[in-house]
Design an enzyme around this catalytic site. Structure first.
Site, PDB file in Angstrom:
ATOM      1  N   SER A  17       6.981 -25.763  -9.101  1.00  0.00           N
ATOM      2  CA  SER A  17       5.818 -26.056  -8.260  1.00  0.00           C
ATOM      3  C   SER A  17       4.692 -26.673  -9.077  1.00  0.00           C
ATOM      4  O   SER A  17       4.135 -27.723  -8.711  1.00  0.00           O
ATOM      5  CB  SER A  17       5.321 -24.778  -7.583  1.00  0.00           C
ATOM      6  OG  SER A  17       6.275 -24.284  -6.672  1.00  0.00           O
ATOM      7  N   ARG A  40      -4.520 -25.600  -9.366  1.00  0.00           N
ATOM      8  CA  ARG A  40      -4.330 -24.440  -8.503  1.00  0.00           C
ATOM      9  C   ARG A  40      -4.840 -24.689  -7.088  1.00  0.00           C
ATOM     10  O   ARG A  40      -4.259 -24.191  -6.115  1.00  0.00           O
ATOM     11  CB  ARG A  40      -4.973 -23.202  -9.138  1.00  0.00           C
ATOM     12  CG  ARG A  40      -4.194 -22.746 -10.354  1.00  0.00           C
ATOM     13  CD  ARG A  40      -4.586 -21.389 -10.869  1.00  0.00           C
ATOM     14  NE  ARG A  40      -3.666 -21.004 -11.939  1.00  0.00           N
ATOM     15  CZ  ARG A  40      -2.488 -20.430 -11.763  1.00  0.00           C
ATOM     16  NH1 ARG A  40      -2.079 -20.152 -10.533  1.00  0.00           N
ATOM     17  NH2 ARG A  40      -1.709 -20.140 -12.774  1.00  0.00           N
ATOM     18  N   HIS A  43      -2.085 -26.750  -5.582  1.00  0.00           N
ATOM     19  CA  HIS A  43      -0.932 -25.887  -5.354  1.00  0.00           C
ATOM     20  C   HIS A  43      -1.114 -25.038  -4.100  1.00  0.00           C
ATOM     21  O   HIS A  43      -0.160 -24.771  -3.356  1.00  0.00           O
ATOM     22  CB  HIS A  43      -0.710 -24.988  -6.574  1.00  0.00           C
ATOM     23  CG  HIS A  43       0.431 -24.038  -6.447  1.00  0.00           C
ATOM     24  ND1 HIS A  43       0.259 -22.706  -6.168  1.00  0.00           N
ATOM     25  CD2 HIS A  43       1.769 -24.226  -6.547  1.00  0.00           C
ATOM     26  CE1 HIS A  43       1.432 -22.106  -6.105  1.00  0.00           C
ATOM     27  NE2 HIS A  43       2.368 -23.001  -6.332  1.00  0.00           N
TER      28      HIS A  43
END
Length: 210
Positions: A17, A40, A43
């Site tokens: 990922s 992040r 993500h």
């Protein structure tokens, strides 16, 4: 029984990922802390294309991490943001504050002729100086924080501004971008946003705190 072919190993999912985010996102010129925060956030929403819409102070990730490392409280505009923060990453067992459901908020909102989310920000005043303010839901809450600061309220150490929606979200974040408050911030232009992105930004800063 129907079986699907998919990755089941948690470590492999995690690694793949983040590798995908890094491969598909322009991260050039970002500090290590800011790079981690941007990764992040992306993500959390699965959209590398939002990188172009992120606006930030270059020192936001570092300053948020420093504040958390010093024990600063985290002020959350909604319970979804608060619940999205991974407490084990908080470096000083930092207090998570969400005042939205305080019993006095409905009456305060009526008195101020505003939303409950904005009225709840009034209750942040005892915590505000040096705190990390995190918005993942309410444009009116972000607007009201800016109003309070512009009228002399204590300044937080950092603002993570990700209100989402069709009424006021884009405008509140543009107000944050344009405000001359000398407060590090990160936000995303337009209607996009949400608690997952806001919590992801905070979690990134917590991981980098010492």
């Amino acid at each position: 029984m129907q079986m699907y072919d998919y990755v089941k190993d948690p470590a492999a999912i995690y690694a793949q990922s983040f590798a995908t985010v890094e491969a598909e996102t322009d991260l050039d010129g970002l500090s290590p802390e800011l790079r981690n925060m941007v990764i992040r956030i992306i993500h959390a929403c699965g959209m590398p294309e939002i990188r172009k819409d992120l606006e930030f102070s270059n020192d936001i990730a570092k300053e948020a991490a420093i504040a958390l490392g010093s024990g600063a409280p985290v002020l959350c505009d909604c319970e979804m943001v608060k619940n999205g923060i991974t407490q084990k990453f908080l470096p000083r067992q930092n207090e998570l504050v969400c005042t939205l459901n305080n019993e006095i908020v409905p009456d305060l909102a009526q008195k101020l002729n505003t939303t409950r989310s904005a009225a709840a920000v009034e209750l942040w005043l005892p915590y505000l100086s040096g705190a990390v303010a995190v918005f993942g839901n309410a444009p009116t809450a972000l607007f009201h924080l800016l109003e309070l600061i512009e009228n002399g309220a204590p300044k937080p150490a950092a603002i993570l501004g990700f209100p989402v929606g069709f009424v006021g979200a884009a405008e509140s974040k543009q107000a944050l971008i344009e405000a001359d408050l000398d407060i590090p911030f990160i936000t995303i232009k337009g209607r996009k946003g949400g608690s997952a992105m806001a919590a992801a930004a905070l979690n990134a800063a917590a991981r980098d705190a010492t």
